[in-house]
Design an enzyme around this catalytic site. Structure first.
Site, PDB file in Angstrom:
ATOM      1  N   CYS A  43      20.162  39.181  45.066  1.00  0.00           N
ATOM      2  CA  CYS A  43      19.446  39.877  43.996  1.00  0.00           C
ATOM      3  C   CYS A  43      18.224  39.103  43.520  1.00  0.00           C
ATOM      4  O   CYS A  43      17.548  39.523  42.581  1.00  0.00           O
ATOM      5  CB  CYS A  43      20.367  40.170  42.807  1.00  0.00           C
ATOM      6  SG  CYS A  43      20.970  38.695  41.955  1.00  0.00           S
TER       7      CYS A  43
ATOM      8  N   ARG B  43      24.707  41.941  34.922  1.00  0.00           N
ATOM      9  CA  ARG B  43      24.868  40.499  34.790  1.00  0.00           C
ATOM     10  C   ARG B  43      25.149  40.163  33.327  1.00  0.00           C
ATOM     11  O   ARG B  43      24.437  40.614  32.437  1.00  0.00           O
ATOM     12  CB  ARG B  43      23.604  39.774  35.251  1.00  0.00           C
ATOM     13  CG  ARG B  43      23.684  38.253  35.093  1.00  0.00           C
ATOM     14  CD  ARG B  43      22.488  37.560  35.697  1.00  0.00           C
ATOM     15  NE  ARG B  43      21.268  37.751  34.930  1.00  0.00           N
ATOM     16  CZ  ARG B  43      20.051  37.363  35.336  1.00  0.00           C
ATOM     17  NH1 ARG B  43      19.909  36.791  36.513  1.00  0.00           N
ATOM     18  NH2 ARG B  43      18.994  37.560  34.595  1.00  0.00           N
TER      19      ARG B  43
ATOM     20  N   HIS C 276       2.526  35.963  31.777  1.00  0.00           N
ATOM     21  CA  HIS C 276       2.857  37.358  31.468  1.00  0.00           C
ATOM     22  C   HIS C 276       1.855  38.310  32.112  1.00  0.00           C
ATOM     23  O   HIS C 276       2.221  39.395  32.558  1.00  0.00           O
ATOM     24  CB  HIS C 276       2.865  37.566  29.947  1.00  0.00           C
ATOM     25  CG  HIS C 276       3.977  36.846  29.256  1.00  0.00           C
ATOM     26  ND1 HIS C 276       5.304  37.099  29.539  1.00  0.00           N
ATOM     27  CD2 HIS C 276       3.967  35.891  28.304  1.00  0.00           C
ATOM     28  CE1 HIS C 276       6.052  36.319  28.774  1.00  0.00           C
ATOM     29  NE2 HIS C 276       5.277  35.585  28.024  1.00  0.00           N
TER      30      HIS C 276
ATOM     31  N   GLU D 125      24.187  30.698  42.666  1.00  0.00           N
ATOM     32  CA  GLU D 125      22.833  30.183  42.469  1.00  0.00           C
ATOM     33  C   GLU D 125      22.807  28.674  42.251  1.00  0.00           C
ATOM     34  O   GLU D 125      21.770  28.118  41.898  1.00  0.00           O
ATOM     35  CB  GLU D 125      22.150  30.920  41.306  1.00  0.00           C
ATOM     36  CG  GLU D 125      23.002  31.070  40.078  1.00  0.00           C
ATOM     37  CD  GLU D 125      22.463  32.111  39.098  1.00  0.00           C
ATOM     38  OE1 GLU D 125      21.259  32.419  39.136  1.00  0.00           O
ATOM     39  OE2 GLU D 125      23.257  32.593  38.273  1.00  0.00           O
TER      40      GLU D 125
ATOM     41  N   ARG E  83      10.842  25.703  39.083  1.00  0.00           N
ATOM     42  CA  ARG E  83      10.058  26.838  39.573  1.00  0.00           C
ATOM     43  C   ARG E  83       9.046  27.349  38.558  1.00  0.00           C
ATOM     44  O   ARG E  83       8.219  28.191  38.872  1.00  0.00           O
ATOM     45  CB  ARG E  83      10.973  27.979  40.033  1.00  0.00           C
ATOM     46  CG  ARG E  83      11.888  28.573  38.972  1.00  0.00           C
ATOM     47  CD  ARG E  83      12.891  29.506  39.625  1.00  0.00           C
ATOM     48  NE  ARG E  83      13.898  30.015  38.715  1.00  0.00           N
ATOM     49  CZ  ARG E  83      13.836  31.193  38.126  1.00  0.00           C
ATOM     50  NH1 ARG E  83      12.821  31.982  38.347  1.00  0.00           N
ATOM     51  NH2 ARG E  83      14.809  31.596  37.317  1.00  0.00           N
TER      52      ARG E  83
ATOM     53  N   ARG F 133      19.682  42.970  33.949  1.00  0.00           N
ATOM     54  CA  ARG F 133      19.564  41.715  33.198  1.00  0.00           C
ATOM     55  C   ARG F 133      19.901  41.970  31.730  1.00  0.00           C
ATOM     56  O   ARG F 133      19.024  42.246  30.914  1.00  0.00           O
ATOM     57  CB  ARG F 133      18.154  41.152  33.340  1.00  0.00           C
ATOM     58  CG  ARG F 133      17.745  40.844  34.784  1.00  0.00           C
ATOM     59  CD  ARG F 133      16.323  40.307  34.830  1.00  0.00           C
ATOM     60  NE  ARG F 133      15.919  39.920  36.175  1.00  0.00           N
ATOM     61  CZ  ARG F 133      15.262  40.719  37.017  1.00  0.00           C
ATOM     62  NH1 ARG F 133      14.959  41.949  36.652  1.00  0.00           N
ATOM     63  NH2 ARG F 133      14.923  40.288  38.221  1.00  0.00           N
TER      64      ARG F 133
ATOM     65  N   ASN G 117      16.328  32.684  43.412  1.00  0.00           N
ATOM     66  CA  ASN G 117      15.337  31.956  42.615  1.00  0.00           C
ATOM     67  C   ASN G 117      15.902  30.609  42.151  1.00  0.00           C
ATOM     68  O   ASN G 117      15.314  29.548  42.373  1.00  0.00           O
ATOM     69  CB  ASN G 117      14.904  32.773  41.387  1.00  0.00           C
ATOM     70  CG  ASN G 117      14.324  34.122  41.767  1.00  0.00           C
ATOM     71  OD1 ASN G 117      14.134  34.417  42.936  1.00  0.00           O
ATOM     72  ND2 ASN G 117      14.035  34.940  40.779  1.00  0.00           N
ATOM     73  N   ASP G 118      17.051  30.672  41.475  1.00  0.00           N
ATOM     74  CA  ASP G 118      17.660  29.428  40.991  1.00  0.00           C
ATOM     75  C   ASP G 118      18.258  28.615  42.127  1.00  0.00           C
ATOM     76  O   ASP G 118      18.224  27.385  42.090  1.00  0.00           O
ATOM     77  CB  ASP G 118      18.730  29.736  39.936  1.00  0.00           C
ATOM     78  CG  ASP G 118      18.139  29.814  38.531  1.00  0.00           C
ATOM     79  OD1 ASP G 118      17.138  29.122  38.272  1.00  0.00           O
ATOM     80  OD2 ASP G 118      18.670  30.568  37.712  1.00  0.00           O
TER      81      ASP G 118
END
Length: 539
Positions: free
Chosen positions: A500, A331, A190, A429, A463, A295, A452-453
Site C-alpha cells: 500500500c 488503518r 504541500h 514497514e 524520507r 488513513r 515508504n517506511d
C-alpha cells in the site's frame, strides 16, 4: 536553447509560454500608534477575515483535490488561533505601541525563523505556513487584494515562481495552468502534493533566473528539467512524446470495467488509498476494486479534540456503504513522526520517526484505541471492512492489539450491537516485522507492506530530508528482497500479502511484484488504470 535541471514533483510533459507568478510584496513600515485597543481590534477583524478566507479555500480545495489535501487550509486556520502567535502580536502592539502590520510581520518572521532552525523536517515546513498566514493578515490590514492569476488569459501557461503557497496553488485556474516550476520548495511540500493530486507536471528547486516571463519552454516532469527557448527539433520531439502520452491515456480509459488479470490468468486485487470520505468518489471514478488503505488519522488531524466513537463510526460507515460490499481496509491511528496533533500532548522527540507513534501510542493509551476499534467494528455491519495495524515490530504488539479487539467485540455482543466478520491484518514497514513475518503471519489474516517506511528504516534514511533524495532508493535490492520475504512468509501461512506504499504505483516494478507473487496493490486513485494496464501485459 537552455536546459535547467530541477527536482520532479510530478511527471508529465508540457510545451507552452511561461508566466511569472509575481507576488505583490507587502512593504511593512513601523508606525507609532496612540490607541492600542483600536489597533488590536483592527488586527482581530483582519484575523477573522483571514479565517473566513481560509474556510472558503478549504471548501474549494475539497472539491478539487479531496479532503485529505485540503486539510492544510484547516491547519492554517488553527494556526491563526494559536495562543503563542496571538500573544506575541498583542504584546508588541501593547508594549511597543506599533501598528498591527508591523507586529504581524515581525511575529511571522520570528516564528518562521524558529521553525526553520528545527531538526524535524515536518516542523521546518511549518515555517512556510506561518509566513503564508502572516502575509494573508497583512494584505487584509493593508487593503491589498489577494494575489491571483488573470483568469482571462487566452492560452494555458507554465507558472514559474520563487515558491507557491498552498493557498496560491489552489486559487490558480487549473484549466489555464500547464505546469508549475518553482525556484525553491521541496518534493514533500504541500504545493508539490497538491500538484500531484491535480495531475499537473511540477518541478521544484529549479535554479531559473528572473528573466523568463513570456518565453517558450518545455517542462519535462518525467526527467525533472525545463528547456527554455527550445529549438524546432526539440519541440517536434516532445510533441511526439505528448501525442504518445495522450494515446496512452485514451487506452487506459478503455480499461475501465476490466478485471485486473495477468496474461497467465492470475488476478491481482487492485485497490486505492484514501484519506477521507470525500476521496471515495475518485476511487469509484477510477474503477478500483476496493480501498486498500484508509488513513484514519486524518479524522484526528481535522479535529480540535479526540473524535468521538460516533463521529468515527459515521465516517467508516459512510465509506463502507459507498463501496457497496467492496473491501475497505482501514488503518488504525498512525499519529506521531511527521503527523503531530496538539491535543495528544506528545513530547518533543529527537528522532520522531523512531519514536512514540502509531501502534505504540494505541497500546500505551488503550482508551483511544478501543474507541476507534468500537467504531470500526460497529461500521463493519454496513459493509466489507478490514482492520490493519501499522508500525508493528514485535509479536507481542500484534497479540496485545488482537486482545483489545476481542475485548471490544465482547463488549458489543453484551450490548447487543451487531458487527461483521472483520479481517484483521498488520502493516509490514519495519525490518523487524520482515524478519518475524513467518511468526506474525500465524496471528493475522493479511499483510500490507508499507514501502515508504520500510525503505526509510531499511536504508536508515529520513524520507522527509530533501538533502538525502539521492540516497533514498526505493528500488534498493535490500528493500525488494524484504518484500519477497514477506510475500513468501504470508503464502506459507495461507494468508495474502499486498503493498500500500508509494512503490505499489511504480509501474517499472509492477511486473517484478507480480513475479514475486503479490496478491494486492493499493495505489492512489489516479494510478489504478495505469497499473491495471501494466498487469494485463504481464505473463
Amino acid at each position: 536553447m537552455i536546459t535547467i535541471n530541477g527536482k520532479a514533483a510530478f511527471g508529465g510533459i508540457v510545451i507552452g509560454k511561461i508566466k511569472e507568478f509575481s507576488k505583490e510584496k507587502n512593504v511593512v513600515r513601523r508606525t507609532k500608534i496612540t490607541d492600542v485597543e483600536a489597533e488590536y481590534t483592527r488586527f482581530e477583524h483582519a484575523r477573522e477575515t483571514a479565517i473566513t478566507q481560509l474556510a472558503s479555500l478549504y471548501e474549494k480545495a475539497v472539491k478539487e483535490v479531496g479532503e485529505t489535501n485540503a486539510a492544510i487550509f484547516e491547519v492554517h486556520q488553527m494556526m491563526l488561533e494559536d495562543d503563542d502567535y496571538l500573544d506575541s502580536i498583542k504584546n508588541m502592539i501593547e508594549t511597543q505601541m506599533v501598528n498591527a502590520e508591523f507586529a504581524v510581520a515581525t511575529t511571522g518572521d520570528n516564528f518562521a525563523s524558529i521553525f526553520s532552525e528545527m531538526d524535524d523536517e515536518y516542523m521546518k515546513e511549518r515555517a512556510a505556513d506561518v509566513k503564508d498566514i502572516s502575509e494573508r493578515v497583512i494584505r487584509i490590514l493593508s487593503g491589498i487584494e489577494e494575489a491571483s492569476e488573470d483568469s482571462e488569459e487566452e492560452d494555458p501557461f507554465i507558472v514559474v515562481a520563487d515558491d507557491l503557497a498552498p493557498s496560491e496553488t489552489i486559487q490558480l485556474d487549473r484549466s489555464k495552468v500547464l505546469a508549475f516550476v518553482t525556484r525553491k520548495g521541496s518534493t514533500n511540500s504541500h504545493t508539490a502534493i497538491l500538484a500531484r493530486t491535480m495531475n499537473i507536471p511540477a518541478l521544484v528547486c529549479t535554479p531559473l533566473d528572473n528573466e523568463v516571463d513570456g518565453r517558450i519552454a518545455v517542462v519535462d516532469g518525467n526527467s525533472g528539467k525545463i528547456i527554455l527557448d527550445p529549438e524546432e527539433e526539440t519541440i517536434v520531439s516532445y510533441e511526439k512524446l505528448l501525442k504518445e502520452e495522450r494515446e496512452r491515456k485514451e487506452l487506459l480509459l478503455r480499461l475501465k470495467g476490466q478485471k485486473t488479470v495477468t496474461k497467465s490468468g492470475k488476478e491481482i486485487k487492485l485497490y486505492a488509498n484514501i484519506g477521507g470520505v470525500k476521496d471515495v468518489a475518485a476511487v469509484l471514478q477510477n474503477d478500483a476494486a476496493g480501498i486498500g488503505l484508509f488513513r484514519s488519522e486524518f479524522l484526528y488531524l481535522q479535529s480540535d479534540t479526540y473524535p468521538t466513537e460516533n463521529e468515527q463510526f459515521n465516517a467508516y460507515k459512510t465509506v463502507a456503504e459507498m463501496m457497496a460490499g467492496k473491501k475497505v481496509i482501514i488503518r488504525t491511528l498512525d499519529i506521531g513522526a511527521d503527523k503531530q496533533i496538539d491535543y495528544f500532548n506528545l513530547d518533543k522527540e529527537e528522532n520522531p520517526a523512531l519514536g512514540y507513534r502509531a501502534v505504540r501510542i494505541c497500546l500505551d493509551r488503550p482508551e483511544i484505541f478501543k474507541t476507534q476499534l468500537r467504531a470500526l467494528y460497529r461500521a463493519s455491519a454496513y459493509g466489507n471492512i478490514a482492520i490493519m495495524v501499522p508500525m508493528i515490530a514485535s509479536l507481542w504488539e500484534v497479540q496485545k492489539a488482537k486482545e483489545l479487539a476481542e475485548s471490544v467485540k465482547e463488549e458489543l455482543k453484551t450490548e447487543g450491537i451487531a458487527f461483521g466478520d472483520v479481517e484483521f491484518g498488520i502493516m509490514i514497514e519495519t525490518p523487524a516485522a520482515v524478519m518475524l513475518a513467518d511468526e506474525l503471519a500465524k496471528e493475522v489474516d493479511f499483510f500490507s507492506i508499507g514501502t515508504n517506511d520500510l525503505t526509510q528504516y531499511t536504508l536508515a534514511i529520513d524520507r522527509q530530508n530533501a538533502k538525502l533524495d539521492m540516497f533514498y532508493d526505493a528500488h534498493h535490492p535490500a528493500v525488494l528482497r524484504m518484500i519477497q520475504m514477506v510475500i513468501d512468509s504470508a503464502h506459507k501461512a495461507g494468508i495474502w500479502a499486498g503493498i500500500c506504499g508509494e512503490l505499489g504505483a511504480d509501474t517499472t516494478l509492477t511486473e517484478t511484484f507480480v513475479q514475486m507473487g503479490i496478491d494486492e496493490l493499493s495505489v492512489s486513485p489516479a494510478m489504478v488504470l495505469p497499473v491495471r494496464d501494466k498487469i494485463l501485459g504481464v505473463e
